[in-house]
Design a protein around this motif. Structure first.
Motif: not given
Length: 352
Positions: A297-304
């Motif tokens: 993936v190009a970036c990693l986003s938190a489920n916050s």
């Protein structure tokens, strides 16, 4: 309180911060060291520069190609060589089958990162030691001098293992189990870099500027680093170890004997006996040199509830180019979760 805090002033963090600043967000970058660039690193020593991190740029994709073209126009980059020679124990030194330009910065590769800094607010020599949520629903960053900074959104642009150490205490309930598991899955190859300078009378000098060691137990690369510089100077070289050799010495406290071993090995293999006797030498250990298991993936986003995005060359891999792509992707992700200030199809390089 700032709109967005960015932890890490490597290429990914700088690209992300610039893109967000250009869109109109308030951005603060926090960097643990005294300069920018991360692994695009240059050390000033003995009256010259030595590139002990990324040693050149070799663009493949459109983004990095456009960036290199811009840096050439601004006289930050020049073509160094189109030939990186290869060494194997069986065949010795040979020319590669393919030739392509390799670009370097005569004043050090870190000048590439410095080019990305205009207009950015950067706190140097400040390490983030803790992150938590405030009662006012903001990210709170605690620095190692006990100062605290608040932000509406957070970008973490450091190697994944360091990001995991910093973010894991927030817990799976806040960030999401999949997010933390993804961070945990990323592994890096280490590397030991040796910078060494020699007498002006050293002979014979190599005919090559850069050389890759194929499947060598100890060495991965050696560059005739002084050949990058605009003015004539005594020869100096940068050697990079193999990942296996670096792993063996990852916790070795005194790296001077390790560096001597690398120089002696290079001297014997390359028939340059004077490489064993440098006039000066410095060693740097890169614990997180090259992504071994990058994410797809190009970036990693938190489920916050509040925006928190990680980026770096470990998202997608491909070193400097991957870091730039990841930084732009993280900026777009943060914008999507905040005010939607981005204009579509805007080239962030046009602002330089």
């Amino acid at each position: 309180m700032t709109d967005i805090a960015v932890i890490g002033a490597g290429i990914s963090g700088l690209v992300c911060a610039q893109r967000l600043r250009q869109a109109g967000y308030g951005v603060l970058v926090v960097e643990k060291s005294r300069g920018v660039g991360g692994r695009v690193a240059t050390r000033r020593l003995q009256g010259t520069w030595a590139d002990h991190g990324a040693c050149y740029l070799k663009p493949k994709g459109k983004l990095l190609s456009n960036f290199v073209e811009l840096l050439q126009k601004r006289q930050v980059l020049k073509v160094w060589t189109d030939t990186v020679y290869e060494f194997s124990t069986a065949e010795g030194i040979s020319q590669p089958a393919n030739f392509s330009p390799h670009y370097v910065a005569p004043e050090g590769m870190s000048s590439i990162a410095k080019f990305l800094t205009p207009g950015l607010e950067i706190l140097f020599n400040q390490r983030v030691i803790k992150i938590n949520l405030t009662k006012e629903n903001a990210w709170c960053l605690t620095l190692d001098n006990n100062e605290q900074l608040n932000a509406k959104a957070l970008i973490v642009a450091i190697p994944a293992p360091q990001a995991e150490d910093l973010l894991a205490p927030l817990g799976k309930n806040l960030l999401g189990a999949e997010f933390l598991d993804s961070l945990h899955s990323v592994e890096f190859y280490p590397c030991i870099s040796v910078m060494a300078g020699f007498s002006p009378n050293s002979q014979p000098l190599p005919h090559w500027k850069a050389l890759t060691f194929n499947d060598h137990a100890n060495l991965a690369w050696i560059g005739f680093d002084s050949s990058k510089r605009s003015q004539s100077q005594p020869p100096h070289f940068v050697l990079q170890s193999s990942a296996k050799f670096a792993q063996q010495h990852l916790e070795t406290q005194d790296l001077q004997p390790v560096a001597n071993d690398m120089l002696q090995t290079a001297a014997a293999n390359l028939a340059l006996p004077w490489l064993e006797n440098p006039q000066w030498m410095q060693v740097h250990r890169w614990r997180y040199a090259f992504p071994r298991t990058p994410l797809d993936v190009a970036c990693l986003s938190a489920n916050s509830e509040l925006p928190l995005v990680c980026c770096g060359d470990w998202c997608g891999g491909n070193l400097v180019e991957g870091a730039m792509v990841s930084g732009l992707a993280a900026a777009a992700e943060i914008d999507q979760q905040l005010q939607h200030l981005f204009m579509e199809d805007v080239d962030f390089l046009r602002f330089f």
